[in-house]
Design an enzyme around this catalytic site. Structure first.
Site, PDB file in Angstrom:
ATOM      1  N   THR A  28       8.740   7.911  20.436  1.00 16.34           N
ATOM      2  CA  THR A  28       9.163   9.290  20.698  1.00 16.34           C
ATOM      3  C   THR A  28       9.910   9.356  22.024  1.00 16.34           C
ATOM      4  O   THR A  28       9.399   8.889  23.040  1.00 16.34           O
ATOM      5  CB  THR A  28       7.911  10.192  20.711  1.00 16.34           C
ATOM      6  OG1 THR A  28       7.406  10.245  19.381  1.00 16.34           O
ATOM      7  CG2 THR A  28       8.218  11.597  21.186  1.00 16.34           C
ATOM      8  N   HIS A 177       4.172   7.130   8.837  1.00 12.99           N
ATOM      9  CA  HIS A 177       3.381   7.087  10.079  1.00 12.99           C
ATOM     10  C   HIS A 177       1.952   7.524   9.753  1.00 12.99           C
ATOM     11  O   HIS A 177       1.681   8.715   9.599  1.00 12.99           O
ATOM     12  CB  HIS A 177       4.013   8.013  11.109  1.00 12.99           C
ATOM     13  CG  HIS A 177       3.451   7.880  12.501  1.00 12.99           C
ATOM     14  ND1 HIS A 177       2.314   7.160  12.782  1.00 12.99           N
ATOM     15  CD2 HIS A 177       3.889   8.375  13.686  1.00 12.99           C
ATOM     16  CE1 HIS A 177       2.076   7.226  14.095  1.00 12.99           C
ATOM     17  NE2 HIS A 177       3.021   7.957  14.656  1.00 12.99           N
ATOM     18  N   ASN A 180      -2.149   6.484  15.050  1.00 12.39           N
ATOM     19  CA  ASN A 180      -2.131   7.197  16.341  1.00 12.39           C
ATOM     20  C   ASN A 180      -2.658   8.630  16.333  1.00 12.39           C
ATOM     21  O   ASN A 180      -2.216   9.475  17.113  1.00 12.39           O
ATOM     22  CB  ASN A 180      -0.722   7.167  16.937  1.00 12.39           C
ATOM     23  CG  ASN A 180      -0.254   5.735  17.179  1.00 12.39           C
ATOM     24  OD1 ASN A 180      -1.070   4.812  17.169  1.00 12.39           O
ATOM     25  ND2 ASN A 180       1.030   5.537  17.390  1.00 12.39           N
ATOM     26  N   TYR A 182      -2.378  11.088  14.185  1.00 11.60           N
ATOM     27  CA  TYR A 182      -1.613  12.170  13.543  1.00 11.60           C
ATOM     28  C   TYR A 182      -2.184  12.444  12.146  1.00 11.60           C
ATOM     29  O   TYR A 182      -3.242  11.923  11.792  1.00 11.60           O
ATOM     30  CB  TYR A 182      -0.116  11.837  13.569  1.00 11.60           C
ATOM     31  CG  TYR A 182       0.371  11.745  15.013  1.00 11.60           C
ATOM     32  CD1 TYR A 182       0.419  12.888  15.812  1.00 11.60           C
ATOM     33  CD2 TYR A 182       0.697  10.525  15.596  1.00 11.60           C
ATOM     34  CE1 TYR A 182       0.803  12.822  17.143  1.00 11.60           C
ATOM     35  CE2 TYR A 182       1.095  10.445  16.939  1.00 11.60           C
ATOM     36  CZ  TYR A 182       1.141  11.603  17.700  1.00 11.60           C
ATOM     37  OH  TYR A 182       1.505  11.537  19.017  1.00 11.60           O
ATOM     38  N   ASN A 237      -5.025  10.547  21.026  1.00 10.27           N
ATOM     39  CA  ASN A 237      -5.161  11.828  20.329  1.00 10.27           C
ATOM     40  C   ASN A 237      -6.596  12.090  19.865  1.00 10.27           C
ATOM     41  O   ASN A 237      -6.818  12.714  18.818  1.00 10.27           O
ATOM     42  CB  ASN A 237      -4.172  11.937  19.157  1.00 10.27           C
ATOM     43  CG  ASN A 237      -2.744  12.130  19.650  1.00 10.27           C
ATOM     44  OD1 ASN A 237      -2.513  12.801  20.661  1.00 10.27           O
ATOM     45  ND2 ASN A 237      -1.780  11.550  18.953  1.00 10.27           N
ATOM     46  N   GLY A 296       2.154  -4.769  22.871  1.00 12.22           N
ATOM     47  CA  GLY A 296       2.132  -5.557  24.094  1.00 12.22           C
ATOM     48  C   GLY A 296       2.510  -7.017  23.938  1.00 12.22           C
ATOM     49  O   GLY A 296       2.285  -7.805  24.851  1.00 12.22           O
ATOM     50  N   GLY A 317       8.024  -2.329  21.842  1.00 15.89           N
ATOM     51  CA  GLY A 317       8.303  -0.951  22.218  1.00 15.89           C
ATOM     52  C   GLY A 317       8.993  -0.864  23.562  1.00 15.89           C
ATOM     53  O   GLY A 317      10.230  -0.920  23.650  1.00 15.89           O
TER      54      GLY A 317
HETATM   55  C1  PHB Z   1       3.818   9.927  22.154  1.00 16.03           C
HETATM   56  O1  PHB Z   1       4.496  10.960  22.181  1.00 16.03           O
HETATM   57  O2  PHB Z   1       3.336   9.429  23.170  1.00 16.03           O
HETATM   58  C2  PHB Z   1       3.578   9.275  20.857  1.00 16.03           C
HETATM   59  C3  PHB Z   1       4.160   9.773  19.732  1.00 16.03           C
HETATM   60  C4  PHB Z   1       3.916   9.144  18.521  1.00 16.03           C
HETATM   61  C5  PHB Z   1       3.092   8.063  18.483  1.00 16.03           C
HETATM   62  C6  PHB Z   1       2.524   7.554  19.609  1.00 16.03           C
HETATM   63  C7  PHB Z   1       2.769   8.173  20.817  1.00 16.03           C
HETATM   64  O3  PHB Z   1       2.824   7.474  17.314  1.00 16.03           O
END
Ligand code: PHB
Length: 363
Positions: A28, A177, A180, A182, A237, A296, A317
């Site tokens: 993001t 997705h 994380n 969501y 989250n 990482g 990343g």
């Molecule tokens: C974030 O905004 O930090 C973020 C967004 C989506 C993800 C992980 C982190 O899957």
């Protein structure tokens, strides 16, 4: 003939041929234009990074309800499809391949971001701990609305339509997705899923929403153009599961039945490399298809993972944020640019498209 595979070996990813196994992880960056449209700045950013075997875009919401942060792109309006079309064409012209990440944040949102100020939605009405980013600054999370059965069905339809839209925009594929914390992850894990219907309780029931989304998306497109991302032990989250090995073993085994392009796993906890509690081999074995590892990895640890068949591909990343020519730097074993954390989320080209290349580059 040299049969030794490496990070730089080509690979057939489902229906998509890749020139190397170095993947740009979804991140993001909050630089979409008005209407949550991916514009010129986003086009330039991804095109600069087309040396990756595969780019997975930042999460892109499947509906106006799926949004969780300011200025993230969507894939539900005509303008958004047209914006992404330019990004995809430009990546392809530069020799790259790109999957879009299909995103619904569920409870990780805020009424001020939602259509008509509605409550965010989730499997159960459980408020996440902490605060979230809104256009008005940080605000506490709220208690979400627990989805009714008919609302769950409409979200599955939104995933199906988003996959069609992504195909229309020219993407090589889509990543669901499911990581994380969501929406899909909120169904998977028992800290956030307290439902007493066939979407909650047993692992079988908690994996149902993920599998129904996968079935909708693969029938809209093709299994060989679809990947799934999971994060079995990430706590981001405010999410957790009482038995993540069992929950995600089942999820991976079920996902293995669809002939998907790949399974992408964020191993361990985000931004904390090398502290795994779970056995990731069990996940990749149960899935049985191509395994994309993330979290990482360095050039060296990624190379080892590929050579030792612990992963088929590796996603990077933060190194891709700061090094548009990461693949070239890895090939030459050249030093990497440092990423500037202050410009990760939002802003302009600064810290986005102005990181230096080793050699002069035009896009
Ligand atoms: C974030 O905004 O930090 C973020 C967004 C989506 C993800 C992980 C982190 O899957």
């Amino acid at each position: 003939m040299n049969s030794q595979i490496s990070l730089f070996s080509s690979i057939q990813l489902g229906n998509v041929p890749l020139k190397n196994r170095i993947v740009m992880a979804p991140m993001t960056r909050n630089r979409a234009e008005k209407g949550n449209v991916a514009g010129e700045l986003i086009r330039k950013y991804y095109t600069q990074r087309a040396g990756a075997g595969l780019i997975i875009t930042e999460g892109s919401q499947i509906s106006s309800q799926g949004v969780g942060y300011p200025n993230t792109p969507g894939i539900y309006s005509e303008a958004q499809i047209a914006g992404w079309r330019k990004v995809v064409d430009s990546i392809h012209a530069a020799g790259g391949r790109v999957f879009i990440q299909l995103w619904h944040v569920g409870r990780i949102s805020h009424p001020s971001l939602q259509p008509n100020g509605a409550l965010p939605v989730a499997p159960s009405a459980i408020q996440p701990a902490g605060e979230t980013v809104t256009y008005q600054g940080m605000q506490p999370f709220v208690t979400p609305h627990a989805l009714e059965l008919n609302e769950i069905q409409s979200i599955i339809e939104q995933y199906r339509q988003a996959a069609r839209n992504a195909q229309a925009a020219g993407f090589d594929g889509a990543e669901i997705h499911a990581a994380n914390g969501y929406l899909i992850d909120q169904f998977l894990r028992d800290k956030t899923n307290h439902r007493d219907d066939h979407y909650g309780g047993s692992i079988e029931n908690r994996t149902r929403f993920l599998i129904e989304v996968v079935e909708a998306v693969v029938t809209a497109w093709a299994p060989g153009n679809i990947g799934v991302r999971l994060s079995p032990e990430n706590t981001f989250n405010d999410i957790a599961d009482s038995n993540p090995q069992a929950t995600f073993n089942t999820a991976c085994e079920k996902l293995g039945k669809y002939g998907l392009a790949y399974l992408h796993i964020l191993e361990g906890v985000m931004l904390q490399h090398g502290k795994h509690r779970l056995d990731y081999r069990q996940f990749s074995d149960r899935f049985g298809g191509l395994y994309l590892a993330n979290n990482g990895y360095t050039r060296q640890s990624a190379q080892a993972a590929i050579c030792e068949h612990r992963a088929d591909l590796v996603a990077f990343g933060i190194p891709f944020i700061a090094n548009p020519d990461l693949v070239e730097r890895f090939k030459r074993n050249a030093p990497l640019n440092e990423a500037d954390r202050a410009t990760f989320y939002g802003g302009d080209e600064h810290g986005y498209t102005d990181y230096p290349f080793l050699d002069k580059q035009q896009v």
